[in-house]
Scaffold this motif. Sequence first.
Motif, PDB file in Angstrom:
ATOM      1  N   HIS A 304       0.804  -1.218   0.000  1.00  0.00           N
ATOM      2  CA  HIS A 304       0.000   0.000   0.000  1.00  0.00           C
ATOM      3  C   HIS A 304       0.842   1.275   0.000  1.00  0.00           C
ATOM      4  O   HIS A 304       0.359   2.349   0.347  1.00  0.00           O
ATOM      5  N   ALA A 331      -7.400   2.022  -1.419  1.00  0.00           N
ATOM      6  CA  ALA A 331      -6.294   2.601  -0.657  1.00  0.00           C
ATOM      7  C   ALA A 331      -6.777   3.691   0.277  1.00  0.00           C
ATOM      8  O   ALA A 331      -7.854   4.277   0.098  1.00  0.00           O
ATOM      9  N   LYS A 335      -2.199   7.918   1.196  1.00  0.00           N
ATOM     10  CA  LYS A 335      -1.155   7.196   0.471  1.00  0.00           C
ATOM     11  C   LYS A 335      -0.794   7.912  -0.833  1.00  0.00           C
ATOM     12  O   LYS A 335      -1.574   8.700  -1.365  1.00  0.00           O
ATOM     13  N   GLY A 411      -3.331  -3.338  -2.100  1.00  0.00           N
ATOM     14  CA  GLY A 411      -3.594  -2.046  -1.481  1.00  0.00           C
ATOM     15  C   GLY A 411      -3.771  -2.185   0.017  1.00  0.00           C
ATOM     16  O   GLY A 411      -3.081  -2.972   0.671  1.00  0.00           O
ATOM     17  N   SER A 412      -4.709  -1.445   0.566  1.00  0.00           N
ATOM     18  CA  SER A 412      -4.956  -1.430   2.001  1.00  0.00           C
ATOM     19  C   SER A 412      -5.289  -2.822   2.545  1.00  0.00           C
ATOM     20  O   SER A 412      -5.785  -3.691   1.829  1.00  0.00           O
TER      21      SER A 412
END
Length: 433
Positions: A304, A331, A335, A411-412
């Motif tokens: 991420h 995300a 970021k 991603g997250s």
Amino acid sequence: MTRPQTLADWLLHCERLHPRTIDLTLERVQTVAARLNLRFECPVVTVAGTNGKGSTCAMLEAIALQAGYRTGVYTSPHLVHFEERCRLRGEVVKAEALLPHFEAVEIARAGQGLTYFEFTTLAILRLLSQSELDLVVLEVGLGGRLDAVNVIDADCAVITSIDLDHMEYLGPDRESIGREKAGIMRAGRAVVVSDPMPPRSVIEHAQALGADLHLFGRDFRYSGDRQQWNWAGRHRRYNALAYPALRGANQLLNASGVLAAFEALHESLPINAQAVRNGLAMVELPGRFQIVPGQPTLVLDVAHNPHAVATLAENLDQMGFFPRTHAVFGAMADKDVSGILRRMHPLVDAWYFTDLPTARALPGADLLRRWQALPTRSPAPAVASVHPSATEALQAALSAADPADRIVVFGSFFTVGGVLQGGLPRLSARHLG
């Protein structure tokens, strides 16, 4: 107020105690920890870094378990269930086991405000301290110097990669961020730095503090070929090791730091070569370049930030040929989304941007706009769509993908966790051939 009865009740209670999700200071935690009389009678390893912390903790745990030691591990965040944050003797802790420790923190805080992370960290630390363990591994949540786990004096600190992330809290450059992560060091105790090019601030802090600094390339190193690898430290060597079960080009660096930590702790926690071999062969960590069997190929990765995504892209490049790559991506708003998209766009043929169930996330529609603003995209025009959840985004990708294609969910933690929480969908008949 009615006292919380279940873990879910306590977590909801923790969310209401402090107006800010992140409020970096050790003062509140130190006050409550002193009232709890928190102390450990076994070696403690604290792990900080931008990327590689989770893998490092998992390998420390796996090797120690294979050596016969009773381990306790604290990591964050979790993918699906809160209980994943704590493992005792290799098993995820049961919710009921946490309840008395939440109660103890509530009594000890005596009205003192704590953030969600501070309260839950103290509860898990208390559980670990009372569990008759031989090794405790603590993963830093954010930074190091002011992170709640730093209330405990580590016998060995491990600092993995250092790169730009959480800059609004840790500083604008690697030197500033390195200085924050170096805060987990203690005078006269071992610190292992597995970043091949650490910021000068990390080395200078170790020297000023009088810590026992183990540097990659100076005090420990690895070499190898496609079949096996070798490790050499100050006093020990391991030859003809199999690659760690965790996939990815960066795992040898993480494993090297792990072996250096065990070398530093050899007097209090001796480890034999067979435990190293077995531990590296058996280590597991969901969501870190995790490849799910079936067709199309499904890859899950919690990369991420640009540094982690660069590693993900390198790992994807090494997987071989796939006609098309589909990417499910969600995300947080803080970021470097444009940097992430720039690094991944040459590899991706179809994007599935997703909303996430937290106010901190960037909406999928905004992700789409960031992608559309890129100056160049894939040589063949890519396509993109927006979805209300990671599960629905994955379902859309599965509907569009052919059996020979590849789907990357990244991603997250909320992105990968959302897919896992929804249950990986069964592949349709067209995917099963």
